[in-house]
Structures are given as structure tokens and as C-alpha cells.
Design a protein around this motif. Sequence first.
Motif, PDB file in Angstrom:
ATOM      1  N   SER A 112      15.864   6.398   0.000  1.00  0.00           N
ATOM      2  CA  SER A 112      15.855   7.655   0.764  1.00  0.00           C
ATOM      3  C   SER A 112      14.883   8.689   0.219  1.00  0.00           C
ATOM      4  CB  SER A 112      17.227   8.314   0.750  1.00  0.00           C
ATOM      5  OG  SER A 112      18.146   7.500   1.342  1.00  0.00           O
ATOM      6  N   GLU A 113      14.926   8.899  -1.116  1.00  0.00           N
ATOM      7  CA  GLU A 113      14.080   9.994  -1.647  1.00  0.00           C
ATOM      8  C   GLU A 113      12.598   9.667  -1.489  1.00  0.00           C
ATOM      9  OE1 GLU A 113      16.173   8.224  -3.602  1.00  0.00           O
ATOM     10  OE2 GLU A 113      15.367   7.965  -5.625  1.00  0.00           O
ATOM     11  N   ASP A 114      12.265   8.378  -1.410  1.00  0.00           N
ATOM     12  CA  ASP A 114      10.856   8.005  -1.247  1.00  0.00           C
ATOM     13  C   ASP A 114      10.416   8.057   0.210  1.00  0.00           C
ATOM     14  OD1 ASP A 114      10.374   7.680  -3.932  1.00  0.00           O
ATOM     15  OD2 ASP A 114      11.126   5.626  -3.928  1.00  0.00           O
ATOM     16  N   ILE A 115      11.287   7.618   1.115  1.00  0.00           N
ATOM     17  CA  ILE A 115      10.851   7.642   2.522  1.00  0.00           C
ATOM     18  C   ILE A 115      10.673   9.089   2.985  1.00  0.00           C
ATOM     19  CG2 ILE A 115      13.096   7.525   3.724  1.00  0.00           C
ATOM     20  CD1 ILE A 115      11.589   5.553   5.665  1.00  0.00           C
ATOM     21  N   LEU A 116      11.362  10.000   2.340  1.00  0.00           N
ATOM     22  CA  LEU A 116      11.191  11.419   2.694  1.00  0.00           C
ATOM     23  C   LEU A 116       9.784  11.929   2.400  1.00  0.00           C
ATOM     24  CD1 LEU A 116      14.624  12.900   1.580  1.00  0.00           C
ATOM     25  CD2 LEU A 116      13.654  12.928   3.887  1.00  0.00           C
ATOM     26  N   GLN A 117       9.044  11.184   1.575  1.00  0.00           N
ATOM     27  CA  GLN A 117       7.648  11.582   1.275  1.00  0.00           C
ATOM     28  C   GLN A 117       6.687  11.050   2.338  1.00  0.00           C
ATOM     29  OE1 GLN A 117       7.580  13.614  -1.246  1.00  0.00           O
ATOM     30  NE2 GLN A 117       9.713  13.056  -1.649  1.00  0.00           N
ATOM     31  N   ALA A 118       7.192  10.213   3.246  1.00  0.00           N
ATOM     32  CA  ALA A 118       6.287   9.558   4.203  1.00  0.00           C
ATOM     33  C   ALA A 118       6.282  10.267   5.555  1.00  0.00           C
ATOM     34  CB  ALA A 118       6.712   8.101   4.384  1.00  0.00           C
TER      35      ALA A 118
ATOM     36  N   LYS B  20       0.839  -1.206   0.000  1.00  0.00           N
ATOM     37  CA  LYS B  20       0.000   0.000   0.000  1.00  0.00           C
ATOM     38  C   LYS B  20       0.874   1.257   0.000  1.00  0.00           C
ATOM     39  CE  LYS B  20      -3.863  -2.215   2.360  1.00  0.00           C
ATOM     40  NZ  LYS B  20      -5.179  -1.891   2.889  1.00  0.00           N
ATOM     41  N   VAL B  21       1.966   1.221   0.749  1.00  0.00           N
ATOM     42  CA  VAL B  21       2.905   2.357   0.782  1.00  0.00           C
ATOM     43  C   VAL B  21       3.411   2.623  -0.642  1.00  0.00           C
ATOM     44  CG1 VAL B  21       5.240   3.038   1.519  1.00  0.00           C
ATOM     45  CG2 VAL B  21       3.660   2.030   3.180  1.00  0.00           C
ATOM     46  N   ILE B  22       3.796   1.546  -1.328  1.00  0.00           N
ATOM     47  CA  ILE B  22       4.340   1.686  -2.687  1.00  0.00           C
ATOM     48  C   ILE B  22       3.281   2.308  -3.608  1.00  0.00           C
ATOM     49  CG2 ILE B  22       5.138   0.370  -4.720  1.00  0.00           C
ATOM     50  CD1 ILE B  22       6.445  -1.597  -2.640  1.00  0.00           C
ATOM     51  N   SER B  23       2.044   1.827  -3.480  1.00  0.00           N
ATOM     52  CA  SER B  23       0.973   2.335  -4.334  1.00  0.00           C
ATOM     53  C   SER B  23       0.696   3.818  -4.065  1.00  0.00           C
ATOM     54  CB  SER B  23      -0.274   1.498  -4.114  1.00  0.00           C
ATOM     55  OG  SER B  23      -1.232   1.836  -5.045  1.00  0.00           O
ATOM     56  N   CYS B  24       0.739   4.219  -2.804  1.00  0.00           N
ATOM     57  CA  CYS B  24       0.530   5.636  -2.471  1.00  0.00           C
ATOM     58  C   CYS B  24       1.605   6.498  -3.114  1.00  0.00           C
ATOM     59  CB  CYS B  24       0.590   5.846  -0.956  1.00  0.00           C
ATOM     60  SG  CYS B  24      -0.930   5.445  -0.167  1.00  0.00           S
ATOM     61  N   LEU B  25       2.862   6.084  -2.968  1.00  0.00           N
ATOM     62  CA  LEU B  25       3.949   6.913  -3.499  1.00  0.00           C
ATOM     63  C   LEU B  25       3.874   7.016  -5.017  1.00  0.00           C
ATOM     64  CD1 LEU B  25       6.817   5.861  -1.112  1.00  0.00           C
ATOM     65  CD2 LEU B  25       5.597   8.028  -1.176  1.00  0.00           C
TER      66      LEU B  25
END
Length: 255
Positions: free
Chosen positions: A161-167, A117-122
Motif C-alpha cells: 500500500s505505502e508504495d502504490i501510493l507513490q504511483a 521498472k516500477v520497483i527500480s523507480c520507487l
Amino acid sequence: MIRKKIVAGNWKMNNTVDEAVYLLSSIESLLEEENIPENLHVVIAPPFIHLKMLTDLVQNAEYMHIAAQNCHHEDKGAYTGEISAGMIQSTGAKYVILGHSERRLYFYETNDLIKLKVISCLKNDLTPIFCCGEVLAERESEKHFETIKNQLVEGLFHLESEDILQAVIAYEPVWAIGTGKTASPQQAQEMHAYIRALIAQFYDEDVASQISILYGGSCNPSNAAELFSQKDVDGGLIGGASLKSADFVHIVKSI
Ligand code: PEP
């Protein structure tokens, strides 16, 4: 970069269409005269059916955003009754709460599913509010740090890193949700500091310093200010107290 502060109201399965409009409008009008800091987001998470209507209603308040309470991990297909991240994005909503303890408990959501779900949101430019929290037995047997680490490693730390910064992360001890029992400010700070240290370990200090970590669990107008004053507490995820405009606005003003 200044870390974002967030106060998010999780309405859960509450409010008809008329009630949703009334509650949101009264929150907006109570906040109208306030000086909202530039780095503060006030987020409202209504049931899915109100997403589009509420995103339209908050158009003029830049600091207000709408969140979904969940999403399906697939883009589309034969999943009766489900809603995808792309569909949520098309309403104008910006956030999605994922892995709430009620979803884990009543709908058997696992860390592996929440990861998808996290992947789909991003993929759909939505900010996941990733919930983690231990049950009472885990705290009493001093396994709470281990539980949180597992939830984060399996559900969130697969991101670059660049994706976890969106969470955004929400620490919500399950024993404090809807029970009237709150983690003490010291217990909250201890866990938030632990989570930030884990992010530094799996990523780096710079990433760790940029991710907002919210506290959730019986946060109310009398305890919010002290919880929010803790160094690593960047706001709150509010359940029960978000259903009364005066209480919720009081909590927002405590940040
Ligand atoms: C929640 O459900 O995320 C929550 C924090 O609920 P409450 O504030 O009612 O404990």
C-alpha cells in the motif's frame, strides 16, 4: 488528502536541444500569469538527453516537474544505450513514464518487465506514471476491462500500500493514441472508475481515493475540459498536443 491533479506532456522522440529549451520556455512564460492550484503538477517528459537541462530550467516554477519516458530496470551495468532510474533521479527529474503502449509494442515490454521498472523507480524515489490500455480489438470484443486488470495486477499491484501510493496510473486506450480518436468522457470515466474500484479491491478505499488516474489518447484543447470534468479523471497524459505550447497550456488550464 486531496488527490493530485497532473497534466503531463509526453514529447516522445521530438525536439533538439534548442527546440526543447524554446518549447519549455514558452510553456513556462504562458503559465507565468496563471493561478496554478496547489495540487496541480505540470509534468514535461522530454527525451533523456534533455532531462538535466529541463530540470534546471523549471527550478523556479514549483508546480513544474520533469519526467523520463522510460528507464532500465537494473541499477547499472553493461546495458549499452540504456539509462537507469538512479541516473534519472540524479538529473532532478521526479517522474518516469512506464509501460507506454509504444514501449510495449515497439520494444516488446511485458508486464513482468514493467513490474521490475516500477520497483527500480520507487527504490530511487521516482514516481512511476504506469500506463495501461487496451487495443481496439480488445474493446470491440469487450475484453477491455480484463486487459486493464491484467496489466495492473501483473505490473503494479505487486506493490505494498505505502508504495502504490507513490504511483500514478495513466489509462491510455491504444486505439486513441496519436489517432485523433478520443475515448468519450463517458468511456474514460467508466474505465477510470473501474480502475479505482480495482485498487479498492486489491488494497482499500482509502488507497483508491488517493491515487491519481490520468487519461491519455488524443487529448486536445477542445476535448480536455470535458474529459477532466469526469469524477475519476485526475488529469491527462498528452502526446501530440504537448508539442505546441499554446495547445498544451490550454489543456493545462482546462483542469
Ligand atoms: C501518448 O502518447 O501518451 C498520447 C496520449 O499521445 P496522443 O496525445 O498524441 O494521442
